[in-house]
Design a protein around this motif. Structure first.
Motif, PDB file in Angstrom:
ATOM      1  N   ASN A  35      35.923  32.832   0.280  1.00 12.82           N
ATOM      2  CA  ASN A  35      36.657  33.100   1.503  1.00 12.82           C
ATOM      3  C   ASN A  35      38.096  33.411   1.091  1.00 12.82           C
ATOM      4  OD1 ASN A  35      37.593  33.228   4.096  1.00 12.82           O
ATOM      5  ND2 ASN A  35      37.293  31.069   4.548  1.00 12.82           N
ATOM      6  N   ILE A  36      38.493  34.685   1.230  1.00 19.80           N
ATOM      7  CA  ILE A  36      39.786  35.141   0.721  1.00 19.80           C
ATOM      8  C   ILE A  36      40.611  35.771   1.844  1.00 19.80           C
ATOM      9  CG2 ILE A  36      40.960  36.729  -0.858  1.00 19.80           C
ATOM     10  CD1 ILE A  36      38.564  36.556  -2.676  1.00 19.80           C
ATOM     11  N   LYS A  37      41.813  35.258   2.010  1.00 15.69           N
ATOM     12  CA  LYS A  37      42.738  35.851   2.969  1.00 15.69           C
ATOM     13  C   LYS A  37      43.084  37.266   2.501  1.00 15.69           C
ATOM     14  CE  LYS A  37      46.881  34.189   2.892  1.00 15.69           C
ATOM     15  NZ  LYS A  37      48.074  33.363   3.038  1.00 15.69           N
ATOM     16  N   ASP A  38      43.161  38.190   3.427  1.00 14.28           N
ATOM     17  CA  ASP A  38      43.466  39.594   3.133  1.00 14.28           C
ATOM     18  C   ASP A  38      42.514  40.160   2.078  1.00 14.28           C
ATOM     19  OD1 ASP A  38      44.662  42.009   3.455  1.00 14.28           O
ATOM     20  OD2 ASP A  38      46.591  41.434   2.638  1.00 14.28           O
ATOM     21  N   ARG A  39      41.257  39.919   2.326  1.00 15.74           N
ATOM     22  CA  ARG A  39      40.199  40.333   1.411  1.00 15.74           C
ATOM     23  C   ARG A  39      40.243  41.815   1.053  1.00 15.74           C
ATOM     24  NH1 ARG A  39      34.879  41.123   3.887  1.00 15.74           N
ATOM     25  NH2 ARG A  39      36.082  42.739   4.912  1.00 15.74           N
ATOM     26  N   LYS A  64      41.492  36.128 -11.615  1.00 19.48           N
ATOM     27  CA  LYS A  64      42.507  35.105 -11.932  1.00 19.48           C
ATOM     28  C   LYS A  64      43.915  35.697 -11.874  1.00 19.48           C
ATOM     29  CE  LYS A  64      41.179  33.421 -15.925  1.00 19.48           C
ATOM     30  NZ  LYS A  64      40.812  32.618 -17.095  1.00 19.48           N
ATOM     31  N   LYS A  65      44.073  36.905 -12.410  1.00 16.21           N
ATOM     32  CA  LYS A  65      45.377  37.567 -12.399  1.00 16.21           C
ATOM     33  C   LYS A  65      45.849  37.798 -10.965  1.00 16.21           C
ATOM     34  CE  LYS A  65      45.211  41.505 -14.352  1.00 16.21           C
ATOM     35  NZ  LYS A  65      45.231  42.758 -15.100  1.00 16.21           N
ATOM     36  N   LEU A  66      44.960  38.266 -10.118  1.00 11.88           N
ATOM     37  CA  LEU A  66      45.306  38.476  -8.712  1.00 11.88           C
ATOM     38  C   LEU A  66      45.674  37.166  -8.040  1.00 11.88           C
ATOM     39  CD1 LEU A  66      42.883  41.035  -7.072  1.00 11.88           C
ATOM     40  CD2 LEU A  66      45.360  41.059  -7.033  1.00 11.88           C
ATOM     41  N   TYR A  67      44.918  36.153  -8.299  1.00 11.94           N
ATOM     42  CA  TYR A  67      45.191  34.842  -7.709  1.00 11.94           C
ATOM     43  C   TYR A  67      46.553  34.328  -8.145  1.00 11.94           C
ATOM     44  CZ  TYR A  67      45.003  29.839  -6.917  1.00 11.94           C
ATOM     45  OH  TYR A  67      45.306  28.561  -6.544  1.00 11.94           O
ATOM     46  N   ALA A  68      46.848  34.430  -9.421  1.00 11.64           N
ATOM     47  CA  ALA A  68      48.117  33.925  -9.951  1.00 11.64           C
ATOM     48  C   ALA A  68      49.312  34.732  -9.435  1.00 11.64           C
ATOM     49  CB  ALA A  68      48.084  33.950 -11.475  1.00 11.64           C
ATOM     50  N   LEU A  69      49.156  36.043  -9.341  1.00 13.35           N
ATOM     51  CA  LEU A  69      50.283  36.894  -8.955  1.00 13.35           C
ATOM     52  C   LEU A  69      50.507  36.990  -7.458  1.00 13.35           C
ATOM     53  CD1 LEU A  69      49.818  39.850 -11.474  1.00 13.35           C
ATOM     54  CD2 LEU A  69      51.478  37.971 -11.593  1.00 13.35           C
ATOM     55  N   LEU A  70      49.435  37.035  -6.710  1.00 12.19           N
ATOM     56  CA  LEU A  70      49.561  37.372  -5.295  1.00 12.19           C
ATOM     57  C   LEU A  70      49.329  36.218  -4.344  1.00 12.19           C
ATOM     58  CD1 LEU A  70      47.670  40.774  -5.466  1.00 12.19           C
ATOM     59  CD2 LEU A  70      50.135  40.389  -5.562  1.00 12.19           C
ATOM     60  N   LYS A  71      48.629  35.198  -4.779  1.00 11.12           N
ATOM     61  CA  LYS A  71      48.318  34.042  -3.929  1.00 11.12           C
ATOM     62  C   LYS A  71      47.672  34.487  -2.604  1.00 11.12           C
ATOM     63  CE  LYS A  71      50.209  31.119  -6.769  1.00 11.12           C
ATOM     64  NZ  LYS A  71      49.430  30.359  -7.648  1.00 11.12           N
ATOM     65  N   TYR A  72      46.752  35.418  -2.679  1.00  9.15           N
ATOM     66  CA  TYR A  72      46.100  35.927  -1.467  1.00  9.15           C
ATOM     67  C   TYR A  72      44.863  35.149  -1.070  1.00  9.15           C
ATOM     68  CZ  TYR A  72      48.892  39.962  -0.419  1.00  9.15           C
ATOM     69  OH  TYR A  72      49.902  40.771  -0.020  1.00  9.15           O
ATOM     70  N   PHE A  73      44.525  34.140  -1.831  1.00 10.53           N
ATOM     71  CA  PHE A  73      43.334  33.386  -1.487  1.00 10.53           C
ATOM     72  C   PHE A  73      43.673  32.375  -0.398  1.00 10.53           C
ATOM     73  CE2 PHE A  73      40.448  34.541  -5.006  1.00 10.53           C
ATOM     74  CZ  PHE A  73      41.307  35.380  -5.674  1.00 10.53           C
ATOM     75  N   THR A  74      42.701  32.071   0.462  1.00  9.65           N
ATOM     76  CA  THR A  74      42.956  31.149   1.563  1.00  9.65           C
ATOM     77  C   THR A  74      42.871  29.719   1.086  1.00  9.65           C
ATOM     78  OG1 THR A  74      40.632  31.213   2.188  1.00  9.65           O
ATOM     79  CG2 THR A  74      42.125  32.679   3.353  1.00  9.65           C
TER      80      THR A  74
END
Length: 124
Positions: free
Chosen positions: A57-61, A114-124
């Motif tokens: 479940n990802i914010k701004d998927r 992982k890179k997206l998660y670390a850089l953007l924090k778009y996960f809910t």
């Protein structure tokens, strides 16, 4: 003449017997556990009966998906364009656990997530 419409063919039985389902499930389960260790707080299928996808479940998927597209990673979504309005339709994304990916390809997918998660924090 087709006479196998109501039963499985002998050739199909041979292919199934040759196929190593337990081997596949071992690979898929290992990949699920690897993703779960990294992204457990986003996982919605925490105890699957059959390991096919790691569903998050990802914010701004759609934005996350677009960034992954740029890295040639194409993760499936569920119910695109469904008639009903449901927040999950806009936030779910799945990582296939399929054994036809090599371990290197799988690491590439995971590292980009992982890179997206670390850089953007778009996960809910």
């Amino acid at each position: 003449k087709q006479n196998e419409i109501f039963q499985i063919s002998n050739f199909s039985i041979y292919l199934l017997a040759k196929h190593h389902l337990s081997e596949e499930q071992t690979i898929r389960k290992r990949r699920f556990k690897q993703l779960y260790e990294l992204f457990s707080e986003f996982c919605i299928n925490t105890d699957p009966y059959y390991y096919s996808f790691f569903v998050m479940n990802i914010k701004d998927r759609d934005y996350v998906r677009k960034k992954l597209f740029e890295e040639n990673i194409f993760l499936p979504i569920h119910w695109p364009g469904a008639g009903e309005v449901n927040i999950l339709y806009q936030t779910l994304i799945s990582v296939p656990l399929f054994e036809n990916y090599t371990d290197d390809e799988y690491e590439y997918i995971i590292n980009n997530i992982k890179k997206l998660y670390a850089l953007l924090k778009y996960f809910t």
